[in-house]
Scaffold this active site. Structure first.
Site, PDB file in Angstrom:
ATOM      1  N   ASP A  15       0.829  -1.204   0.000  1.00 45.51           N
ATOM      2  CA  ASP A  15       0.000   0.000   0.000  1.00 45.51           C
ATOM      3  C   ASP A  15       0.869   1.263   0.000  1.00 45.51           C
ATOM      4  OD1 ASP A  15      -2.415   1.306  -0.085  1.00 45.51           O
ATOM      5  OD2 ASP A  15      -2.770   1.212   2.076  1.00 45.51           O
ATOM      6  N   ASN A  63     -10.481  -2.975  -6.139  1.00 42.49           N
ATOM      7  CA  ASN A  63      -9.730  -1.908  -6.801  1.00 42.49           C
ATOM      8  C   ASN A  63     -10.293  -1.528  -8.183  1.00 42.49           C
ATOM      9  OD1 ASN A  63      -6.528  -2.920  -5.372  1.00 42.49           O
ATOM     10  ND2 ASN A  63      -7.819  -1.201  -4.767  1.00 42.49           N
TER      11      ASN A  63
HETATM   12  C1  IPE Z   1      -5.358  -2.814  -0.535  1.00 41.42           C
HETATM   13  O1  IPE Z   1      -5.046  -1.484  -0.654  1.00 41.42           O
HETATM   14  C2  IPE Z   1      -5.247  -3.472  -1.871  1.00 41.42           C
HETATM   15  C3  IPE Z   1      -3.888  -3.560  -2.408  1.00 41.42           C
HETATM   16  C4  IPE Z   1      -2.804  -3.153  -1.818  1.00 41.42           C
HETATM   17  C5  IPE Z   1      -3.800  -4.178  -3.691  1.00 41.42           C
HETATM   18  P1  IPE Z   1      -6.181  -0.382  -0.877  1.00 41.42           P
HETATM   19  O2  IPE Z   1      -5.458   0.909  -0.973  1.00 41.42           O
HETATM   20  O3  IPE Z   1      -7.050  -0.764  -1.997  1.00 41.42           O
HETATM   21  O4  IPE Z   1      -7.007  -0.521   0.485  1.00 41.42           O
HETATM   22  P2  IPE Z   1      -7.988   0.492   1.217  1.00 41.42           P
HETATM   23  O5  IPE Z   1      -8.983   0.937   0.203  1.00 41.42           O
HETATM   24  O6  IPE Z   1      -7.146   1.634   1.710  1.00 41.42           O
HETATM   25  O7  IPE Z   1      -8.557  -0.307   2.333  1.00 41.42           O
HETATM   26  C1  IPE Z   2      -1.259   0.265  -3.550  1.00 40.68           C
HETATM   27  O1  IPE Z   2      -1.098   1.637  -3.533  1.00 40.68           O
HETATM   28  C2  IPE Z   2      -1.425  -0.303  -4.943  1.00 40.68           C
HETATM   29  C3  IPE Z   2      -2.790  -0.698  -5.311  1.00 40.68           C
HETATM   30  C4  IPE Z   2      -3.806  -0.802  -4.509  1.00 40.68           C
HETATM   31  C5  IPE Z   2      -3.028  -1.009  -6.714  1.00 40.68           C
HETATM   32  P1  IPE Z   2      -2.352   2.598  -3.555  1.00 40.68           P
HETATM   33  O2  IPE Z   2      -2.709   2.879  -4.971  1.00 40.68           O
HETATM   34  O3  IPE Z   2      -3.447   2.077  -2.714  1.00 40.68           O
HETATM   35  O4  IPE Z   2      -1.730   3.914  -2.895  1.00 40.68           O
HETATM   36  P2  IPE Z   2      -2.420   4.874  -1.867  1.00 40.68           P
HETATM   37  O5  IPE Z   2      -2.923   4.005  -0.736  1.00 40.68           O
HETATM   38  O6  IPE Z   2      -3.540   5.552  -2.587  1.00 40.68           O
HETATM   39  O7  IPE Z   2      -1.339   5.795  -1.421  1.00 40.68           O
HETATM   40 MG    MG Z   3      -4.062   2.307  -0.799  1.00 48.88          MG
END
Ligand code: IPE
Ligand code: IPE
Ligand code: MG
Length: 224
Positions: A15, A63
């Site tokens: 994340d 996602n």
């Molecule tokens: C979890 O991260 C999914 C991945 C890292 C692929 P998200 O960024 O989607 O999670 P939430 O929405 O903050 O819970």
């Molecule tokens: C994790 O990084 C990757 C995916 C979930 C695809 P994020 O895209 O969730 O990054 P933040 O949480 O918005 O910083």
């Molecule tokens: Mg995230």
């Protein structure tokens, strides 16, 4: 670090790509690009450290709700990067597998995933398990629907995408939640949360997480 007590199966919720990029005045896609590059570095460290399996959460079943532009980047950029870096992919010396639904990806992306799995399938030892279009609700419901009653733990586990229990679960970027990742497999996992954004998570950070794991007393419901 005690090399004799390294977690067997480590899971990481990758994340913070977006926040990492924002901090640098860059588009979110640049964070995903650098996060993707970091994955191969961290997989090599994990292998060096003696971890057997590294499961990473790269794209969740939720996602797809993100803006179309971001989803498109995540679904097409890896294809381009694979063909551009095919020499580097040919040098990978561990097994890579993909876990999750396979019915919502383009043919081109499925082909790349298949090629990567194929060219690395003979490697024994360390496995990098990339969870894409993965969600635990989906995984468990799909498994249950394939089984006749009475359902047992062993029968259910045999149908899950990810069969091994997680020893250490790491989430980068400060959020303290699981976001539908490996709900069944983390029943007795040790948790480690760090504020470091995924693209900055390096060998030092991984060792720090393992050292924290090594201080835990795992009881599995019993007494020590
Ligand atoms: C979890 O991260 C999914 C991945 C890292 C692929 P998200 O960024 O989607 O999670 P939430 O929405 O903050 O819970
Ligand atoms: C994790 O990084 C990757 C995916 C979930 C695809 P994020 O895209 O969730 O990054 P933040 O949480 O918005 O910083
Ligand atoms: Mg995230």
């Amino acid at each position: 670090m005690d090399i004799k007590n390294v977690p067997n199966h480590v899971a990481i919720i990758l994340d913070g790509n977006g926040r990492w990029a924002k901090k640098r005045g860059q588009p979110r896609s640049y964070g995903h690009y650098m996060g993707g590059r970091n994955l191969f570095k961290v997989a090599s460290y994990a292998k060096q450290l003696g971890i057997s399996k590294l499961s990473v959460y790269a794209f969740s079943t939720e996602n797809w709700k993100r803006p179309q532009e971001e989803v498109d980047y995540l679904m097409t950029k890896p294809i381009e990067l694979y063909y551009k870096n095919i020499d580097k992919f040919n040098e990978i010396d561990y097994k890579i597998i993909f876990s999750g639904r396979k019915d919502r990806f383009s043919e081109a992306l499925l082909k790349v995933m298949h090629e990567i799995e194929n060219k690395t399938k003979a490697f024994k030892g360390f496995v990098l398990n990339v969870c894409v279009d993965y969600g635990s609700y989906d995984e468990i419901i799909t498994a249950v629907n394939q089984l006749d009653k009475p359902i047992t733990i062993e029968k259910l586990e045999s149908k899950l995408f990810v069969k091994e229990p997680v020893d250490l679960l790491i989430r980068t970027s400060g959020e303290m939640r699981i976001s539908n990742f490996l709900l069944w497999q983390i029943a007795y996992a040790e948790f480690y949360f760090t504020h470091v954004h995924w693209p900055s998570f390096d060998k030092k950070q991984l060792i720090k997480a393992i050292k924290s794991y090594q201080k835990r007393q795992r009881r599995f419901g019993g007494l020590k």
